[in-house]
Design a protein around this motif. Sequence first.
Motif, mmCIF file in Angstrom:
data_model
loop_
_atom_site.group_PDB
_atom_site.id
_atom_site.type_symbol
_atom_site.label_atom_id
_atom_site.label_comp_id
_atom_site.label_asym_id
_atom_site.label_seq_id
_atom_site.Cartn_x
_atom_site.Cartn_y
_atom_site.Cartn_z
ATOM 1 N N GLU A 24 36.243 83.037 22.128
ATOM 2 C CA GLU A 24 35.880 82.906 20.854
ATOM 3 C C GLU A 24 34.593 82.835 20.089
ATOM 4 O O GLU A 24 34.442 82.753 18.921
ATOM 5 C CB GLU A 24 36.703 81.729 20.194
ATOM 6 N N HIS A 52 36.337 76.824 16.955
ATOM 7 C CA HIS A 52 36.516 77.517 18.053
ATOM 8 C C HIS A 52 35.496 77.298 19.296
ATOM 9 O O HIS A 52 34.558 76.670 18.978
ATOM 10 C CB HIS A 52 36.478 78.867 17.425
ATOM 11 N N ARG A 140 40.696 71.341 17.763
ATOM 12 C CA ARG A 140 40.916 72.502 16.885
ATOM 13 C C ARG A 140 41.651 72.141 15.802
ATOM 14 O O ARG A 140 42.044 71.134 15.456
ATOM 15 C CB ARG A 140 41.807 73.325 17.768
#
Length: 141
Positions: A24, A52, A140
């Motif tokens: 990512e 990310h 996250r």
Amino acid sequence: MSDKVVPVVTRSQELDDSTLQSGECVRKSGVSPQHTPATKLWFGRVSNEPGHRSPPHHHDEAETGGYVLKGHGRIYFGDDYKEFIDLFEGDFVFVPPFMPHVEVNMSITDELVWLTCRTPDNFVTNLPDVPDEALEGYRRP
């Protein structure tokens, strides 16, 4: 008679994403062998969306310099990625060749953007992933 040497400009809308990537963490070349006459330099923009991260990786023999333009980043390294350093806007970082690490955007609301420079190119060797829970303080959105 030799060819005339001139500067080569890469406009912001022309950044090249055909360079090597890791998960990512998105790398876009500004100056690189992929699209300029450069032969010993890779210089580009790297970004991570909120929350990310990259998978574990290293950059082979390349020495890496980074500069944080925006956001709060963290680089995990060492045995089982238990060590880390935090980076904030205006910070520079040097990552030695062959050092396994994980690059993380610590914010769950704001993008992390940095400039990265490597010699001689953007080498990326991705390594086996680690669970998010193994990275102290990482979450996250």
